[in-house]
Design an enzyme around this catalytic site. Structure first.
Site, PDB file in Angstrom:
ATOM      1  N   TYR A 134     -17.701 -57.240  -8.379  1.00  0.00           N
ATOM      2  CA  TYR A 134     -17.490 -55.947  -9.064  1.00  0.00           C
ATOM      3  C   TYR A 134     -16.144 -55.375  -9.121  1.00  0.00           C
ATOM      4  CZ  TYR A 134     -22.484 -56.768  -8.711  1.00  0.00           C
ATOM      5  OH  TYR A 134     -23.666 -56.668  -8.770  1.00  0.00           O
ATOM      6  N   ARG A 159     -32.870 -59.915   2.394  1.00  0.00           N
ATOM      7  CA  ARG A 159     -34.375 -60.013   1.879  1.00  0.00           C
ATOM      8  C   ARG A 159     -35.663 -60.524   2.590  1.00  0.00           C
ATOM      9  NH1 ARG A 159     -30.537 -63.329  -1.094  1.00  0.00           N
ATOM     10  NH2 ARG A 159     -30.309 -62.966  -3.895  1.00  0.00           N
TER      11      ARG A 159
END
Length: 459
Positions: free
Chosen positions: A241, A425
């Site tokens: 990013y 996760r």
């Protein structure tokens, strides 16, 4: 007669939620040694009840347009609140755009407007009411912005691509994607904006005036986070990013003061850190997530331009304490499609890098905490999933528990590999992961008051 006021509610929230007698995820007094993983950790004015952190996870679940654009919803209370309820020490809210065009997708959260503060406060209040700290990851996606939710990109009906572009019809901003460099040759996947096989838009290069405004907007978003009651701020400098794009000599080939040398390529990050530190309380912890390497050392582009590698991250890490950063969250990759590692098939690579950075820092007088992410990057690495959504074998939970403990425990005269662990996760599969880990370690920890009747039996 029983005291009718015994079941007290948490103060300063506009609804009743019970005040837990002991904060979930906290060990009860024992004569046995308590693993470091479950010991509290004080960072500035905030104390983690244990050292297990819920890493930021994109959910693509906010409004793309209208008065509630970028604002968190009840969905975020339901998910993030549950992780807090089940004992995590700190729960991070996902990558949150400091500018509207800094979101990864039109459905990502933002904090560029005061109108987004109340919804953030509501989520933060609930996380904190369960005894966890609330954190937010402030971010700008740069040239990876204006894409669609990941499940749309992976849909077979849509061609199962890495990414698909979000155009203006769905709230995207094709004409306002930005990066260190500009032009069609600078799309993330190298495919032009008109190529149907591509999944990203071409960025325009940020001017120095744009960068000045960007730094101010990071600080403004941080001020809004403080107003919303957030405990911890993390700067997102990883995964390709915008900040990561500036750090890399592959994606930053500017010739002004923001490009070229290591000092220039890190200048944007340094200015953002300084801007945020000026507007948040001294007692508020500030974290930074970086990609410790972009895995381009052995690629054609890496050999041609150089790349951001572990040595670069070590050099950066040594600068951070003086700037006011308290913890470095060590991740990797995401800045270029030529990266030469399959992150989901490579076991514990980020943990080893985190340990190396921590070991290098221990040789200096600088104090910087290290967080390791990727203990469980895919369920298949640590356990045998019987079917999608299935449960783990007891022996595999035990392996996870032991691995988590070993991360933060000194051994054989050596320093621990990390000070905290960040798990993503696995919390989505098992929100009660903290409770399961403690159970397998034979550690008696507090459960949520409402769940005591179903707590695991002692081993």
């Amino acid at each position: 007669m029983a005291n009718p006021n015994l079941n007290r509610g948490v103060a300063n929230v506009p609804y009743f939620t019970p005040q837990h007698i002991t904060s979930p995820g906290t060990p009860f007094p024992t004569s046995n040694p308590i693993p470091t993983l479950f010991k509290p950790l004080k960072i500035r004015g905030a104390t983690l009840r244990n050292r297990i952190i819920v890493a930021p996870m994109c959910q693509y679940s906010t409004a793309a347009t209208g008065p509630d654009i970028g604002a968190l919803t009840d969905y975020h209370i339901a998910t993030l609140g549950h992780y807090a309820l089940k004992g995590a020490g700190l729960v991070f809210i996902e990558a949150t755009g400091v500018q509207a065009n800094g979101r990864i997708s039109p459905n990502c959260p933002g904090l560029w407007s005061d109108a987004q503060i109340p919804a953030l406060r509501r989520v933060s209040d609930f996380i904190k009411s369960q005894g966890a700290q609330s954190g937010i990851q402030l971010a700008h996606a740069g040239r990876k912005a204006s894409t669609a939710a990941s499940w749309l990109a992976s849909s077979r009906a849509l061609g199962a691509k890495i990414s698909i572009r979000a155009d203006a019809d769905v709230g995207g901003w094709p004409e306002n994607v930005v990066g260190p460099m500009g032009g069609e040759e600078w799309t993330w996947d190298g495919k032009s904006s008109t190529d149907e096989a591509g999944g990203f838009y071409a960025p325009r290069a940020l001017s120095e005036k744009d960068i000045e405004e960007l730094v101010r907007d990071w600080a403004s978003a941080a001020k809004r986070a403080v107003e919303a009651g957030i405990d911890v701020i993390e700067i997102h400098g990883a995964h390709g990013y915008l900040i990561g794009q500036f750090l890399s000599p592959v994606t930053n080939q500017r010739t002004d003061k923001y490009g070229g040398s290591f000092e220039n390529r890190t200048r944007l990050l340094v200015e953002i850190i300084q801007g945020i530190r000026k507007v948040i309380p001294d007692t508020m912890p500030l974290y930074l997530r970086v990609s410790s390497t972009e895995w381009l050392e052995n690629t054609e582009v890496g050999k041609k331009f150089g790349s951001w590698d572990v040595e670069s991250s070590i050099k950066l890490a040594k600068l951070l304490p003086a700037l006011g950063v308290d913890l470095l969250d060590v991740s990797s990759g995401g800045n270029h499609p030529q990266q030469q590692i399959n992150m989901f098939n490579s076991k514990d690579y980020q943990i080893r890098i985190a340990a190396r950075i921590r070991a290098e820092l221990s040789k200096t007088s600088e104090k910087l905490l290290i967080g390791a992410v990727g203990l469980i990057t895919e369920a298949e690495q640590a356990r045998d999933i019987l079917e999608e959504g299935g449960t783990a074998k007891s022996s595999e939970i035990e392996k996870e528990a032991q691995a988590a403990v070993q991360m933060t425990e000194p051994a054989d005269g050596k320093e621990p590999m990390a000070d905290v662990i960040l798990v993503a996760r696995q919390f989505m599969r098992e929100p009660e992961w903290v409770l399961r880990v403690a159970w397998k370690l034979g550690l008696d920890i507090a459960w949520p008051s409402q769940f005591l009747r179903v707590r695991f039996p002692k081993l």
